[in-house]
Enzyme design. Structure first.
Site, PDB file in Angstrom:
ATOM      1  N   LYS A 102       0.857  -1.191   0.000  1.00 48.09           N
ATOM      2  CA  LYS A 102       0.000   0.000   0.000  1.00 48.09           C
ATOM      3  C   LYS A 102       0.883   1.227   0.000  1.00 48.09           C
ATOM      4  CE  LYS A 102      -4.486   1.123   0.446  1.00 48.09           C
ATOM      5  NZ  LYS A 102      -5.678   0.294   0.162  1.00 48.09           N
ATOM      6  N   GLY A 214     -20.411   6.986   3.016  1.00 46.80           N
ATOM      7  CA  GLY A 214     -19.364   7.245   2.013  1.00 46.80           C
ATOM      8  C   GLY A 214     -19.998   7.282   0.642  1.00 46.80           C
ATOM      9  N   GLY A 216     -18.058   8.061  -2.273  1.00 46.66           N
ATOM     10  CA  GLY A 216     -16.975   8.102  -3.251  1.00 46.66           C
ATOM     11  C   GLY A 216     -17.208   6.998  -4.268  1.00 46.66           C
ATOM     12  N   ASN A 217     -16.155   6.509  -4.903  1.00 49.86           N
ATOM     13  CA  ASN A 217     -16.325   5.491  -5.947  1.00 49.86           C
ATOM     14  C   ASN A 217     -17.059   4.264  -5.427  1.00 49.86           C
ATOM     15  OD1 ASN A 217     -16.066   3.924  -8.329  1.00 49.86           O
ATOM     16  ND2 ASN A 217     -14.180   3.030  -7.519  1.00 49.86           N
ATOM     17  N   ALA A 218     -16.573   3.685  -4.334  1.00 54.23           N
ATOM     18  CA  ALA A 218     -17.160   2.437  -3.834  1.00 54.23           C
ATOM     19  C   ALA A 218     -18.586   2.666  -3.320  1.00 54.23           C
ATOM     20  CB  ALA A 218     -16.284   1.836  -2.735  1.00 54.23           C
ATOM     21  N   GLY A 219     -18.774   3.665  -2.470  1.00 55.07           N
ATOM     22  CA  GLY A 219     -20.080   3.910  -1.849  1.00 55.07           C
ATOM     23  C   GLY A 219     -21.144   4.300  -2.858  1.00 55.07           C
TER      24      GLY A 219
HETATM   25  N1  GLU Z   1      -7.429   0.274  -3.016  1.00 56.58           N
HETATM   26  C1  GLU Z   1      -8.183  -0.907  -3.293  1.00 56.58           C
HETATM   27  C2  GLU Z   1      -8.206  -1.798  -2.065  1.00 56.58           C
HETATM   28  O1  GLU Z   1      -8.039  -1.345  -0.966  1.00 56.58           O
HETATM   29  C3  GLU Z   1      -7.731  -1.615  -4.572  1.00 56.58           C
HETATM   30  C4  GLU Z   1      -6.321  -2.102  -4.594  1.00 56.58           C
HETATM   31  C5  GLU Z   1      -5.856  -2.645  -5.935  1.00 56.58           C
HETATM   32  O2  GLU Z   1      -6.658  -2.645  -6.861  1.00 56.58           O
HETATM   33  O3  GLU Z   1      -4.692  -3.025  -6.024  1.00 56.58           O
HETATM   34  O4  GLU Z   1      -8.473  -2.975  -2.148  1.00 56.58           O
END
Ligand code: GLU
Length: 409
Positions: A102, A214, A216-219
């Protein structure tokens, strides 16, 4: 409430339940590598600013490091360590051959211009170039990082390499090496798991009462999928406000409203509710899709939802986990619920490396084929060990990491 401490507690709990080999536990108790950098960025007014940046490469037993980069004022080294550890668990939970990593940069993206964000994104790649690459470590979007940012990053890396090197990051725009379905994959994967969970628990496949924290994209994508499936999304929270309507919100209209007004605040036909009221709503399903440490010992007892689907990473503290388990709330953990994102990232990377691109239907089918068996394995482990689904997911993932790790010894 240090998130890395929370992550290590989750590891220890699962390790005890399954009697994890001590060598594997030891290896997973700290990251393989931590890289820090200061990114010099020329601002639009000509001044120079330095931004603190991180990449944590947590574990590579099962493959190259994989995980997003977060741009947020609250980024810290401990947060990036926790998120990178969760990526290792997540990739193993859905059984994709990647490790966990990360990245993060401490900044307020809303205070920077688009050009400044571009220069910062390119600076990130120059700083971390020695340790990333399509065979080593593959970043992706996370909180406040977009497909456009991934395009700048892939472009910068390709220029430095002197050749197209699209597999260095995933989550790129479809026109520039991205995969169909990646943009919606985090929510889509969560949606498949939720469908399976509802079936398992005898809940209806439409008409359930839900709330999403949330937008954003996911929410926002999740709220749209739930709305389209005929569920009633009665409350949506973003960083400015929480809007509520007992009869359900019109999510497509809310998405247009948010685009225009930058927030869900004052969306017509809703009333504003507080953070504590939000978590005490009478719901079937609660979906945290924002940041860490939202559900704590302070509010866990008030949660009435039957299912809690963690689209965010780390929204629930270990103390809250225990309270929810005792109250029989079925918590579907982040490492399973939001793993659709990294799963389609893996598909994107495979497509980049083979330079052969799949149809949207093919991506969607392959995503489902990863999410459903993962759900079944986690559910079965929960039954077998009589533990909550977080520990069950960890047990499932740790068994796989353990095999890879010890095969290499
Ligand atoms: N940021 C996303 C996660 O937390 C996606 C990570 C990725 O696609 O490598 O799973």
């Amino acid at each position: 409430m240090n998130v890395y401490d929370n992550a290590l507690r989750q590891l220890e709990t699962a390790a005890k339940v399954m009697d994890l080999h001590p060598d594997t536990l030891l290896k997973l108790s700290s990251p393989e590598r931590v890289v820090m950098a200061s990114l010099p960025v020329k601002m639009d007014d000509g001044s120079l600013r330095m931004f603190q940046a991180y990449r944590v490469q947590y574990n590579s037993a099962r493959g190259p490091y994989k995980g997003g980069i977060r741009f947020h004022p609250q980024v810290s080294l401990d947060e990036v360590k926790a998120l990178s550890f969760w990526m290792a668990i997540k990739c193993a939970t859905v059984d994709i051959p990647m490790g966990g990593g990360k990245g993060g940069v401490i900044l307020d993206p809303k205070a920077l211009s688009e050009n400044e964000i571009e220069r910062l994104s390119r600076a990130w790649i120059r700083a971390f170039r020695p340790v990333i690459g399509p065979e080593k470590d593959i970043p992706a979007p996370d909180v406040y990082t977009t497909p456009q940012i991934m395009a700048w990053m892939a472009d910068e890396f390709s220029k430095l390499e002197g050749k197209p090197s699209l597999g260095v990051v995933t989550g790129k725009p479809v026109e520039f090496g991205g995969s169909l379905g990646r943009g919606t994959s985090t929510a889509q994967g969560g949606f498949y798991v939720l469908q399976a969970a509802c079936q398992q628990l005898g809940l209806a496949s439409s008409g359930l009462k839900m709330a999403v924290q949330g937008f954003g994209n996911a929410g926002a994508t999740m709220a749209s999928l739930l709305f389209a499936a005929g569920h009633k999304v009665v409350a949506v929270a973003d960083s400015q406000s929480i809007v509520f309507n007992e009869a359900g919100l019109n999510i497509p209209e809310l998405a247009i409203y948010k685009e225009k007004n930058r927030s869900v605040k004052n969306f017509p036909g809703t009333k504003e509710i507080s953070f504590s009221e939000f978590f005490a709503l009478d719901l079937d399903v609660l979906v945290p899709a924002a940041l860490e440490n939202q559900i704590t010992a302070d509010n866990a007892d008030s949660i009435k939802a039957k299912i809690l689907l963690e689209l965010a990473n780390g929204p629930t503290t270990p103390e809250a986990d225990d309270i929810l388990f005792k109250n029989k709330v079925v918590l579907i953990p982040d490492v399973l619920a939001n793993a659709g994102g990294v799963t389609v990232s893996y598909f994107e990377w495979v497509q980049n490396l083979s330079n052969y691109y799949w149809s949207a239907e093919e991506v969607d089918q392959k995503l489902r084929d990863k999410m459903i068996p993962a759900w079944e394995a986690v559910w079965d482990a929960g039954q077998k060990y009589s533990v909550n689904l977080r520990t069950a997911a960890f047990v499932t993932a740790l068994a796989r990491i353990d095999l890879a790790s010890r095969a290499r010894n």
